[in-house]
Design a protein around this motif. Structure first.
Motif, PDB file in Angstrom:
ATOM      1  N   PRO A  46     -35.493  78.171  -3.086  1.00  0.00           N
ATOM      2  CA  PRO A  46     -36.512  78.795  -3.941  1.00  0.00           C
ATOM      3  C   PRO A  46     -36.244  80.264  -4.274  1.00  0.00           C
ATOM      4  CG  PRO A  46     -37.484  77.718  -2.021  1.00  0.00           C
ATOM      5  CD  PRO A  46     -36.032  77.796  -1.782  1.00  0.00           C
ATOM      6  N   LEU A  47     -35.300  80.879  -3.600  1.00  0.00           N
ATOM      7  CA  LEU A  47     -35.068  82.306  -3.839  1.00  0.00           C
ATOM      8  C   LEU A  47     -33.822  82.501  -4.683  1.00  0.00           C
ATOM      9  CD1 LEU A  47     -35.747  83.584  -0.242  1.00  0.00           C
ATOM     10  CD2 LEU A  47     -37.290  83.708  -2.188  1.00  0.00           C
ATOM     11  N   LYS A  48     -34.009  83.097  -5.844  1.00  0.00           N
ATOM     12  CA  LYS A  48     -32.901  83.301  -6.774  1.00  0.00           C
ATOM     13  C   LYS A  48     -31.922  84.324  -6.203  1.00  0.00           C
ATOM     14  CE  LYS A  48     -32.283  84.371 -11.429  1.00  0.00           C
ATOM     15  NZ  LYS A  48     -32.649  85.590 -12.094  1.00  0.00           N
ATOM     16  N   GLY A  49     -30.654  84.008  -6.296  1.00  0.00           N
ATOM     17  CA  GLY A  49     -29.637  84.972  -5.869  1.00  0.00           C
ATOM     18  C   GLY A  49     -29.295  84.905  -4.392  1.00  0.00           C
ATOM     19  N   SER A  50     -30.005  84.099  -3.622  1.00  0.00           N
ATOM     20  CA  SER A  50     -29.686  84.046  -2.199  1.00  0.00           C
ATOM     21  C   SER A  50     -28.407  83.234  -2.001  1.00  0.00           C
ATOM     22  CB  SER A  50     -30.834  83.413  -1.426  1.00  0.00           C
ATOM     23  OG  SER A  50     -31.001  82.075  -1.809  1.00  0.00           O
ATOM     24  N   GLY A  51     -27.814  83.393  -0.842  1.00  0.00           N
ATOM     25  CA  GLY A  51     -26.633  82.603  -0.515  1.00  0.00           C
ATOM     26  C   GLY A  51     -25.347  83.388  -0.578  1.00  0.00           C
ATOM     27  N   GLY A  52     -24.317  82.793   0.023  1.00  0.00           N
ATOM     28  CA  GLY A  52     -22.977  83.392  -0.005  1.00  0.00           C
ATOM     29  C   GLY A  52     -22.719  84.391   1.094  1.00  0.00           C
ATOM     30  N   LYS A  53     -23.734  84.729   1.894  1.00  0.00           N
ATOM     31  CA  LYS A  53     -23.563  85.830   2.836  1.00  0.00           C
ATOM     32  C   LYS A  53     -23.191  85.385   4.246  1.00  0.00           C
ATOM     33  CE  LYS A  53     -26.501  88.978   0.323  1.00  0.00           C
ATOM     34  NZ  LYS A  53     -26.445  88.204  -0.918  1.00  0.00           N
ATOM     35  N   CYS A  54     -23.793  84.292   4.711  1.00  0.00           N
ATOM     36  CA  CYS A  54     -23.596  83.955   6.122  1.00  0.00           C
ATOM     37  C   CYS A  54     -22.249  83.284   6.373  1.00  0.00           C
ATOM     38  CB  CYS A  54     -24.714  83.068   6.619  1.00  0.00           C
ATOM     39  SG  CYS A  54     -24.719  81.428   5.892  1.00  0.00           S
ATOM     40  N   ARG A  55     -21.700  82.626   5.381  1.00  0.00           N
ATOM     41  CA  ARG A  55     -20.406  81.939   5.441  1.00  0.00           C
ATOM     42  C   ARG A  55     -20.409  80.732   6.385  1.00  0.00           C
ATOM     43  NH1 ARG A  55     -19.072  84.052   0.899  1.00  0.00           N
ATOM     44  NH2 ARG A  55     -16.877  83.567   1.045  1.00  0.00           N
ATOM     45  N   GLU A 182     -40.656  95.927  -1.487  1.00  0.00           N
ATOM     46  CA  GLU A 182     -41.320  96.298  -0.250  1.00  0.00           C
ATOM     47  C   GLU A 182     -40.355  96.804   0.811  1.00  0.00           C
ATOM     48  OE1 GLU A 182     -44.579  96.013   0.545  1.00  0.00           O
ATOM     49  OE2 GLU A 182     -45.367  95.033  -1.237  1.00  0.00           O
ATOM     50  N   HIS A 183     -39.272  96.125   0.956  1.00  0.00           N
ATOM     51  CA  HIS A 183     -38.331  96.560   1.986  1.00  0.00           C
ATOM     52  C   HIS A 183     -36.919  96.158   1.604  1.00  0.00           C
ATOM     53  CE1 HIS A 183     -38.460  92.455   3.098  1.00  0.00           C
ATOM     54  NE2 HIS A 183     -37.958  92.591   4.279  1.00  0.00           N
ATOM     55  N   GLY A 184     -35.990  96.659   2.356  1.00  0.00           N
ATOM     56  CA  GLY A 184     -34.600  96.372   2.029  1.00  0.00           C
ATOM     57  C   GLY A 184     -33.711  96.629   3.214  1.00  0.00           C
ATOM     58  N   ILE A 185     -32.413  96.775   2.930  1.00  0.00           N
ATOM     59  CA  ILE A 185     -31.440  96.979   3.996  1.00  0.00           C
ATOM     60  C   ILE A 185     -31.100  98.464   4.051  1.00  0.00           C
ATOM     61  CG2 ILE A 185     -29.178  96.275   4.846  1.00  0.00           C
ATOM     62  CD1 ILE A 185     -30.665  93.808   4.482  1.00  0.00           C
ATOM     63  N   LEU A 186     -31.133  99.006   5.230  1.00  0.00           N
ATOM     64  CA  LEU A 186     -30.682 100.375   5.436  1.00  0.00           C
ATOM     65  C   LEU A 186     -29.319 100.330   6.119  1.00  0.00           C
ATOM     66  CD1 LEU A 186     -33.812 102.035   7.043  1.00  0.00           C
ATOM     67  CD2 LEU A 186     -33.287 101.864   4.640  1.00  0.00           C
ATOM     68  N   LYS A 187     -28.552 101.363   5.951  1.00  0.00           N
ATOM     69  CA  LYS A 187     -27.235 101.517   6.591  1.00  0.00           C
ATOM     70  C   LYS A 187     -26.295 100.372   6.225  1.00  0.00           C
ATOM     71  CE  LYS A 187     -29.506 103.907  10.283  1.00  0.00           C
ATOM     72  NZ  LYS A 187     -30.062 103.700  11.581  1.00  0.00           N
ATOM     73  N   ARG A 188     -25.144 100.346   6.852  1.00  0.00           N
ATOM     74  CA  ARG A 188     -24.190  99.323   6.456  1.00  0.00           C
ATOM     75  C   ARG A 188     -23.426  98.812   7.674  1.00  0.00           C
ATOM     76  NH1 ARG A 188     -20.262 103.588   3.554  1.00  0.00           N
ATOM     77  NH2 ARG A 188     -19.276 104.344   5.442  1.00  0.00           N
ATOM     78  N   GLY A 189     -22.602  97.803   7.410  1.00  0.00           N
ATOM     79  CA  GLY A 189     -21.797  97.217   8.467  1.00  0.00           C
ATOM     80  C   GLY A 189     -22.686  96.637   9.546  1.00  0.00           C
ATOM     81  N   ASP A 190     -22.245  96.708  10.796  1.00  0.00           N
ATOM     82  CA  ASP A 190     -23.074  96.112  11.839  1.00  0.00           C
ATOM     83  C   ASP A 190     -24.205  97.046  12.274  1.00  0.00           C
ATOM     84  OD1 ASP A 190     -21.615  97.881  13.250  1.00  0.00           O
ATOM     85  OD2 ASP A 190     -20.615  96.432  14.543  1.00  0.00           O
TER      86      ASP A 190
ATOM     87  N   CYS B 355     -19.583  96.554   4.531  1.00  0.00           N
ATOM     88  CA  CYS B 355     -20.914  96.707   3.941  1.00  0.00           C
ATOM     89  C   CYS B 355     -21.964  95.955   4.739  1.00  0.00           C
ATOM     90  CB  CYS B 355     -20.913  96.253   2.492  1.00  0.00           C
ATOM     91  SG  CYS B 355     -20.950  94.481   2.272  1.00  0.00           S
ATOM     92  N   GLY B 356     -21.537  94.980   5.535  1.00  0.00           N
ATOM     93  CA  GLY B 356     -22.504  94.261   6.359  1.00  0.00           C
ATOM     94  C   GLY B 356     -23.162  93.108   5.658  1.00  0.00           C
ATOM     95  N   GLN B 357     -22.608  92.694   4.541  1.00  0.00           N
ATOM     96  CA  GLN B 357     -23.252  91.610   3.812  1.00  0.00           C
ATOM     97  C   GLN B 357     -22.894  90.249   4.405  1.00  0.00           C
ATOM     98  OE1 GLN B 357     -24.040  90.578  -0.842  1.00  0.00           O
ATOM     99  NE2 GLN B 357     -22.053  91.327  -0.285  1.00  0.00           N
ATOM    100  N   CYS B 361     -17.046  89.629   8.419  1.00  0.00           N
ATOM    101  CA  CYS B 361     -16.585  91.013   8.313  1.00  0.00           C
ATOM    102  C   CYS B 361     -17.513  91.943   9.083  1.00  0.00           C
ATOM    103  CB  CYS B 361     -16.498  91.375   6.843  1.00  0.00           C
ATOM    104  SG  CYS B 361     -16.222  93.088   6.487  1.00  0.00           S
ATOM    105  N   ARG B 362     -18.818  91.740   8.950  1.00  0.00           N
ATOM    106  CA  ARG B 362     -19.782  92.628   9.603  1.00  0.00           C
ATOM    107  C   ARG B 362     -19.589  92.638  11.111  1.00  0.00           C
ATOM    108  NH1 ARG B 362     -24.647  90.187   8.282  1.00  0.00           N
ATOM    109  NH2 ARG B 362     -24.530  88.937  10.143  1.00  0.00           N
ATOM    110  N   GLU B 363     -19.481  91.442  11.694  1.00  0.00           N
ATOM    111  CA  GLU B 363     -19.383  91.358  13.150  1.00  0.00           C
ATOM    112  C   GLU B 363     -17.933  91.444  13.620  1.00  0.00           C
ATOM    113  OE1 GLU B 363     -22.136  91.527  14.473  1.00  0.00           O
ATOM    114  OE2 GLU B 363     -23.602  90.569  13.155  1.00  0.00           O
ATOM    115  N   GLY B 364     -17.025  90.851  12.853  1.00  0.00           N
ATOM    116  CA  GLY B 364     -15.627  90.781  13.294  1.00  0.00           C
ATOM    117  C   GLY B 364     -14.941  92.130  13.330  1.00  0.00           C
ATOM    118  N   THR B 365     -15.213  92.990  12.330  1.00  0.00           N
ATOM    119  CA  THR B 365     -14.533  94.285  12.313  1.00  0.00           C
ATOM    120  C   THR B 365     -14.937  95.121  13.518  1.00  0.00           C
ATOM    121  OG1 THR B 365     -16.252  95.056  10.826  1.00  0.00           O
ATOM    122  CG2 THR B 365     -14.178  94.439   9.820  1.00  0.00           C
ATOM    123  N   GLY B 366     -16.208  95.069  13.871  1.00  0.00           N
ATOM    124  CA  GLY B 366     -16.679  95.829  15.031  1.00  0.00           C
ATOM    125  C   GLY B 366     -16.087  95.307  16.322  1.00  0.00           C
TER     126      GLY B 366
END
Lengths: 322, 450
Positions: A46-55, A182-190, B355-357, B361-366
């Motif tokens: 139901p959410l447009k644009g979701s997906g592709g991130k978790c692998r 309302e909210h979003g992602i702060l910072k990057r990487g882990d 980028c953490g998306q 990559c997010r977990e593996g690089t660390g």
């Protein structure tokens, strides 16, 4: 005028299905159902644009299409790759896929606290199911896990960022169901974290849906936190007259009390109809609801183990205290 | 001395100003293109030249330009990727800082070829002073009628502006760059759709590296065929190499592709040999994300041929025994350098810049960074080396954008070629913190019988 849409055929793990053009591999697999469906932690229909991130939904395309039969060199995310006519896809039958998925599960778990014994999501957690089905028995990670403080983001919702797997679903909910960002992602990487604007709470009539879309226990319902394990509650389909939403919900009952209210989810954990905060947090009296009957839960789900048995008194002291 | 096309006027006094640049033959290519060429002619010349993307991947530029969708009534955009953040690469900064009008001239030509009326230069946040140089140069170009409405009476309009990022490596990935330019979080997009179909504001977009765009100027001036004469095989033209590390003369060099690596390292007009007469230990030929080469594979390929500075020759041997030209960040290590420490350093960079998306990559690089840190400081275990290998294998190819691959390749290559040194770090936990391992033993290549 009735032009027939040309269906295209795709074969997944040896099972062939005819789908409309533009369907993703994941949705084609869901049309077949059963074992061939890749798991998905971030994709949410139901959410447009979701997906592709978790692998986790990576699959191998062993034949690109009828026209161009070359296999794709890399594993592709099945939730965001559209099918081509004559495509052949390998999910569990490919060793590469099984291996890569094992890797992804391990990556998702290295910074997850694994506090399932005290987590409200346990029993209906996508990550638990995923790790059980596709993960390894032990972790090779020997370092300190990522930790965050728990944040109250409003009257009803608790954010426990440590458990988050950054699927971005709640961000899409906040962007697509509510008028303001309302909210979003702060910072990057882990170090990336879900958060609101500084010290702001999430108060919007539909923001409670972030709890439903969260695949793990990062966003939980404060009216239900620590009251009961989900498998001690009985889910009942119910509806109500609500001006804001469709009013179709599931009541999770302990005895005759409503412990919590959620939206109805299908077998892939996707919400059929989003419900409003009023229905979710405030209507905790049976008089507000028109109970339709027991909710069908998969026989294999942990929730069904206690489905129609009376809740033993031993499990209720917490409830009495509250 | 190899021919120079981009840096030939670099030492002219005041070349960064419009007047001097114009006097040395600047903007002649724009004059020529606007007067006597159609946009398709320019694309054709670039195709003939065989110019390949200078940002790292080496994709043929003419082909990239011909992919751009041209729907009626939808504006198209050209973006210049000046988000140069690869460790070891500093060629674009040199170009923009010293000779900003060359980039502007290239932008006008490329925008003209693609039919763009609004183009952007996306520059990394750390290059703020370069941004000011560029803005000054753009103002000069506007004043002299090279930008704006109806350029030199040709009827072609172009607006050009510079937009700074906030210093994220990931914003050098083209779709992340587009997101960032749109004002969003710099997360790479899923492909397809490719930017040539739906890029900036869902419009067809081409993203090119600074050096690629600058190279269009000599191509238009001298013709594509003449440009294709320079270089070797499919690696045509000249390339800027930013050489650094333990060499006598670090700096930016322009060379014709096809110069031998040996000449480049030891030749007097280039790097001038290893500093203090030390021995060569390893070389990273194309910026931190390409595989590292041990000393016995730098000047010769595994088959024993001379290795040349070209896309093909550096990649000779695949990932097992070769590397890549990449973005031209040439780093030389002498015998005193520690490969484990260097790998850890690179890994730390990718951990910081992920980028953490997506999860691998997010977990593996660390994770890789932590394991490498442990190995470097003598707390490692033998299993850690295999663990690292397994982590990089599970990141590579499974991520949305190439950052995952870029993080995995240096680790993979370091373990492949310098495994002994990693093992030494485990066996000698005290020694590894006080001294270095030195050169690795040369591998004897077995001849493969076909």
């Amino acid at each position: 005028m009735s032009e027939q849409i040309q269906k295209i055929t795709v074969t997944i793990d040896g099972k062939t299905v005819e789908v409309d053009p533009g369907t993703t591999i994941l949705n084609a697999a869901r049309q077949i159902g059963g074992e061939v469906v890749p798991p998905a932690m971030c994709y949410y229909k139901p959410l447009k644009g979701s997906g592709g991130k978790c692998r986790t939904c990576l699959v191998e395309v062993s034949k690109g299409s009828e026209k161009d039969p070359r296999p794709m060199p890399k594993l592709v995310a099945s939730c965001s790759t559209t099918v081509m006519d004559g495509m052949e896809v390998k999910n569990k039958s490919s060793e590469r896929v099984v291996d890569a998925r094992k890797g992804v599960v391990e990556f998702l778990l290295i910074n997850h606290p694994l506090d399932c014994p005290v987590c409200d999501q346990a029993g209906e957690c996508s990550l638990q199911d995923l790790a059980f089905e596709h993960g390894a028995d032990t972790s090779r990670y020997e370092f300190k896990r990522r930790e965050f403080d728990k944040i109250d983001i409003g009257e009803y919702i608790k954010l426990h960022m440590t458990r988050c797997i950054l699927c971005y679903r709640c961000v899409y909910v906040a962007n697509q169901l509510t008028p303001n960002r309302e909210h979003g992602i702060l910072k990057r990487g882990d170090a990336a974290e879900i958060s609101t604007y500084i010290q702001n709470s999430l108060d919007n009539e539909f923001i409670g849906n972030v709890i439903d879309v969260c695949p793990v226990g990062a966003l939980t319902d404060k009216t239900f936190r620590f009251r009961s394990r989900v498998w001690y509650t009985k889910p009942m389909d119910a509806s109500c007259d609500c001006g804001k939403c469709g009013g179709k919900a599931v009541l999770w009952m302990i005895g005759n009390e409503i412990a919590r209210v959620t939206a109805r989810k299908d077998q892939y954990g996707e919400v059929e109809e989003f419900i409003c905060n009023d229905c979710r947090f405030n209507k905790k009296d049976l008089k507000d609801w028109n109970v339709e009957g027991p909710r069908k839960i998969s026989r294999h789900s942990v929730i069904s183990t206690n489905h129609y048995e009376k809740v033993a008194p031993a499990h209720t002291p917490l409830l009495n205290k509250a | 001395m190899s021919r120079k096309l981009l840096l030939n006027n670099i030492h002219v006094e005041g070349i960064h100003t419009y007047d001097v640049y114009r006097k040395t033959g600047g903007y002649a290519a724009v004059e020529k293109a606007l007067k006597s060429m159609s946009p398709d002619d320019v694309v054709e010349e670039v195709k003939k030249s065989g110019l390949r993307g200078r940002g790292g991947a080496g994709f043929p530029t003419g082909m990239k330009w011909s992919f751009i969708a041209k729907p009626e009534g939808v504006p198209r955009h050209l973006l210049c990727n000046a988000d140069e953040s690869e460790p070891g690469t500093f060629k674009d900064r040199y170009l923009m800082e010293k000779i900003p009008h060359l980039l502007i001239e290239g932008m006008i030509l490329s925008s003209f070829a693609l039919g763009c009326e609004q183009s952007y230069i996306y520059i990394r946040g750390e290059y703020m002073y370069v941004l000011r140089i560029l803005e000054k140069a753009i103002a000069e170009a506007y004043q002299n009628g090279w930008l704006g409405k109806n350029i030199k009476g040709s009827g072609y309009n172009l607006d050009l502006s510079v937009s700074p990022g906030a210093g994220a490596y990931i914003c050098g990935e083209e779709t992340a760059l587009i997101e960032s330019l749109e004002g969003k979080r710099g997360n790479p997009r899923m492909k397809p759709p490719f930017p040539a179909i739906q890029g900036l504001w869902q419009r067809p977009t081409v993203v090119n590296n600074v050096e690629t765009i600058c190279a269009v100027v000599p191509i238009v001036n001298e013709g594509g065929d003449a440009y294709a004469q320079i270089g070797i095989g499919r690696s045509t033209g000249t390339k800027l190499i930013s050489a650094g590390g333990n060499i006598n003369k670090p700096g930016v060099y322009e060379l014709e592709l096809g110069v031998s690596v040996e000449e480049f390292i030891y030749g007097d007009q280039y790097c001038g040999g290893i500093k203090n007469g030390k021995k060569l230990k390893a070389c990273v030929p194309g910026g931190s994300s390409v595989p590292i080469l041990p000393h016995y594979l730098v000047c010769k390929t595994a088959e024993g041929n001379d290795r040349l500075m070209s896309y093909e020759s550096l990649a000779d041997g695949g990932f097992a025994n070769g590397s890549m030209l990449g973005s031209g960040g040439f780093i030389i290590y002498d015998e005193d350098q520690c490969i484990v420490r260097n790998t850890w350093n690179f890994s730390r960079f990718y951990h910081h810049e992920s980028c953490g998306q997506c999860s691998p990559c997010r977990e593996g690089t660390g994770w890789m960074e932590k394991v490498l840190h442990r190995l470097e400081y003598g707390h490692g275990k033998m299993e850690d080396i295999d663990l690292l290998w397994d982590i990089q294998r599970k990141i590579e190819g499974n991520t949305i954008c190439p950052l995952g691959d870029a993080a995995a390749w240096p680790v993979a290559a370091a373990i492949r070629h310098f495994r002994e040194e990693f093992e030494w770090h485990v066996k000698e936990p005290n020694a590894c913190t006080t001294r270095n391992y030195g050169l690795v033993k040369e591998k004897v290549f077995e001849k493969v019988n076909a």
